[in-house]
Design a protein around this motif. Structure first.
Motif, PDB file in Angstrom:
ATOM      1  N   PRO A  27       0.837  -1.197   0.000  1.00  0.00           N
ATOM      2  CA  PRO A  27       0.000   0.000   0.000  1.00  0.00           C
ATOM      3  C   PRO A  27       0.875   1.252   0.000  1.00  0.00           C
ATOM      4  O   PRO A  27       2.047   1.207   0.390  1.00  0.00           O
ATOM      5  CB  PRO A  27      -0.766  -0.120   1.319  1.00  0.00           C
ATOM      6  CG  PRO A  27       0.192  -0.835   2.220  1.00  0.00           C
ATOM      7  CD  PRO A  27       0.950  -1.799   1.327  1.00  0.00           C
ATOM      8  N   ALA A  30      -0.745   7.398   0.600  1.00  0.00           N
ATOM      9  CA  ALA A  30      -1.633   8.330  -0.106  1.00  0.00           C
ATOM     10  C   ALA A  30      -1.958   7.713  -1.460  1.00  0.00           C
ATOM     11  O   ALA A  30      -1.194   6.891  -1.984  1.00  0.00           O
ATOM     12  CB  ALA A  30      -0.954   9.678  -0.287  1.00  0.00           C
ATOM     13  N   GLU A  31      -3.083   8.102  -2.024  1.00  0.00           N
ATOM     14  CA  GLU A  31      -3.528   7.536  -3.304  1.00  0.00           C
ATOM     15  C   GLU A  31      -2.994   8.366  -4.470  1.00  0.00           C
ATOM     16  O   GLU A  31      -3.258   9.559  -4.563  1.00  0.00           O
ATOM     17  CB  GLU A  31      -5.058   7.518  -3.334  1.00  0.00           C
ATOM     18  CG  GLU A  31      -5.640   6.754  -4.487  1.00  0.00           C
ATOM     19  CD  GLU A  31      -5.379   5.258  -4.411  1.00  0.00           C
ATOM     20  OE1 GLU A  31      -5.322   4.632  -5.488  1.00  0.00           O
ATOM     21  OE2 GLU A  31      -5.239   4.720  -3.299  1.00  0.00           O
ATOM     22  N   ARG A  34      -2.760   7.745 -10.461  1.00  0.00           N
ATOM     23  CA  ARG A  34      -2.764   6.494 -11.240  1.00  0.00           C
ATOM     24  C   ARG A  34      -1.587   5.638 -10.784  1.00  0.00           C
ATOM     25  O   ARG A  34      -0.553   6.166 -10.382  1.00  0.00           O
ATOM     26  CB  ARG A  34      -2.607   6.888 -12.703  1.00  0.00           C
ATOM     27  CG  ARG A  34      -2.694   5.790 -13.700  1.00  0.00           C
ATOM     28  CD  ARG A  34      -2.757   6.437 -15.079  1.00  0.00           C
ATOM     29  NE  ARG A  34      -2.215   5.555 -16.087  1.00  0.00           N
ATOM     30  CZ  ARG A  34      -1.947   5.935 -17.315  1.00  0.00           C
ATOM     31  NH1 ARG A  34      -2.134   7.176 -17.686  1.00  0.00           N
ATOM     32  NH2 ARG A  34      -1.483   5.079 -18.183  1.00  0.00           N
ATOM     33  N   ARG A  35      -1.761   4.340 -10.859  1.00  0.00           N
ATOM     34  CA  ARG A  35      -0.693   3.386 -10.514  1.00  0.00           C
ATOM     35  C   ARG A  35      -0.786   2.220 -11.482  1.00  0.00           C
ATOM     36  O   ARG A  35      -1.856   1.628 -11.637  1.00  0.00           O
ATOM     37  CB  ARG A  35      -0.854   2.896  -9.078  1.00  0.00           C
ATOM     38  CG  ARG A  35       0.153   1.826  -8.665  1.00  0.00           C
ATOM     39  CD  ARG A  35      -0.048   1.457  -7.208  1.00  0.00           C
ATOM     40  NE  ARG A  35       0.764   0.319  -6.823  1.00  0.00           N
ATOM     41  CZ  ARG A  35       0.997  -0.063  -5.570  1.00  0.00           C
ATOM     42  NH1 ARG A  35       0.482   0.626  -4.575  1.00  0.00           N
ATOM     43  NH2 ARG A  35       1.735  -1.111  -5.310  1.00  0.00           N
ATOM     44  N   THR A  49       3.807   5.390 -10.716  1.00  0.00           N
ATOM     45  CA  THR A  49       2.726   6.114 -10.057  1.00  0.00           C
ATOM     46  C   THR A  49       2.755   7.558 -10.539  1.00  0.00           C
ATOM     47  O   THR A  49       3.821   8.123 -10.775  1.00  0.00           O
ATOM     48  CB  THR A  49       2.855   6.078  -8.519  1.00  0.00           C
ATOM     49  OG1 THR A  49       4.136   6.574  -8.127  1.00  0.00           O
ATOM     50  CG2 THR A  49       2.652   4.671  -7.981  1.00  0.00           C
ATOM     51  N   TRP A  51       1.396  11.543  -9.812  1.00  0.00           N
ATOM     52  CA  TRP A  51       0.990  12.412  -8.713  1.00  0.00           C
ATOM     53  C   TRP A  51       0.768  13.837  -9.212  1.00  0.00           C
ATOM     54  O   TRP A  51       1.508  14.308 -10.067  1.00  0.00           O
ATOM     55  CB  TRP A  51       2.074  12.436  -7.636  1.00  0.00           C
ATOM     56  CG  TRP A  51       2.415  11.081  -7.114  1.00  0.00           C
ATOM     57  CD1 TRP A  51       3.345  10.206  -7.626  1.00  0.00           C
ATOM     58  CD2 TRP A  51       1.825  10.412  -6.024  1.00  0.00           C
ATOM     59  NE1 TRP A  51       3.368   9.056  -6.905  1.00  0.00           N
ATOM     60  CE2 TRP A  51       2.437   9.150  -5.908  1.00  0.00           C
ATOM     61  CE3 TRP A  51       0.832  10.767  -5.115  1.00  0.00           C
ATOM     62  CZ2 TRP A  51       2.089   8.236  -4.920  1.00  0.00           C
ATOM     63  CZ3 TRP A  51       0.492   9.855  -4.125  1.00  0.00           C
ATOM     64  CH2 TRP A  51       1.116   8.604  -4.037  1.00  0.00           C
TER      65      TRP A  51
END
Length: 85
Positions: A27, A30-31, A34-35, A49, A51
């Motif tokens: 994990p 923070a989200e 896109r990943r 990823t 950001w």
């Protein structure tokens, strides 16, 4: 600005599936926007990823796997998006 973080590792002999599984389970605190996760010959795994942040922002990154799971230290790169002309 959009910043892309790239994380790439090469699994120890015969452990490519295990490395891929390990990466998918990691994990981030923070989200990202896109990943994406990729695999390649020689048991390589790549995670990118995206950001919405300044280039030099402190961003969460995937950790180093246990030494026995990979053949070398993880390679990491940071890129900023540029407008297409």
């Amino acid at each position: 600005m959009t910043v892309a973080l790239m994380w790439e590792a090469r699994a120890a002999e015969g452990r490519g599936a295990e490395l891929l599984s390990w990466v998918r389970e990691q994990p981030l605190p923070a989200e990202p926007l896109r990943r994406e996760t990729f695999r390649a010959p020689q048991d390589r795994v790549l995670v990118i990823t995206w950001w919405d942040a300044p280039y030099d922002a402190s961003l969460p990154e995937l950790p180093e796997p246990d030494a026995g799971l990979v053949t070398r230290a993880v390679h990491r790169w940071r890129f900023e998006a540029v407008a297409d002309h």
